[in-house]
Motif scaffolding. Structure first.
Motif, short mmCIF file in Angstrom:
data_model
loop_
_atom_site.label_atom_id
_atom_site.label_comp_id
_atom_site.label_asym_id
_atom_site.label_seq_id
_atom_site.Cartn_x
_atom_site.Cartn_y
_atom_site.Cartn_z
N GLU A 2 81.95 129.23 102.38
CA GLU A 2 82.61 127.93 102.56
C GLU A 2 81.58 126.81 102.74
O GLU A 2 81.68 125.76 102.11
CB GLU A 2 83.55 127.98 103.76
N GLN A 3 80.61 127.05 103.60
CA GLN A 3 79.59 126.03 103.86
C GLN A 3 78.79 125.73 102.60
O GLN A 3 78.47 124.57 102.31
CB GLN A 3 78.66 126.48 105.00
N ARG A 6 80.87 123.54 100.38
CA ARG A 6 80.92 122.18 100.92
C ARG A 6 79.63 121.42 100.60
O ARG A 6 79.66 120.24 100.24
CB ARG A 6 81.16 122.20 102.42
N GLU A 7 78.50 122.10 100.74
CA GLU A 7 77.21 121.47 100.46
C GLU A 7 77.07 121.15 98.97
O GLU A 7 76.58 120.07 98.60
CB GLU A 7 76.07 122.37 100.92
#
Length: 86
Positions: A2-3, A6-7
């Motif tokens: 997920e991170q 997002r990045e």
């Protein structure tokens, strides 16, 4: 995961914002120019990543709801239901 998504999305939005607008690109070089194709490709990748993130978040949400449902209303019998052939 997920991170990382997002990045990537944040980075792609910054890259897209730095590019000239589609209107200015088409005025200068035409609709089928490499610049137009590069912008379209970036938009597609951004859209795909946003959709993937949305699906990941929705999957997590559904998993949380199912866990809560199981906690609040545990199954009475964990065996498979067998129907008789009579």
């Amino acid at each position: 995961m997920e991170q990382q998504l997002r990045e990537q999305i944040a980075s792609q939005k910054i890259s897209l914002a730095r590019l000239p607008t589609l209107r200015s690109i088409t005025r200068e070089t035409g609709l089928s120019s490499p610049e137009t194709k590069a912008r379209a490709q970036l938009i597609k990748e951004l859209s795909d990543n946003e959709e993937q993130l949305e699906l990941l978040l929705e999957s997590k949400r559904v998993d949380a709801v199912v866990r809560l449902q199981d906690e609040l209303h545990p199954p009475q019998n964990s065996e498979d239901c067998r129907l008789s052939n009579t």
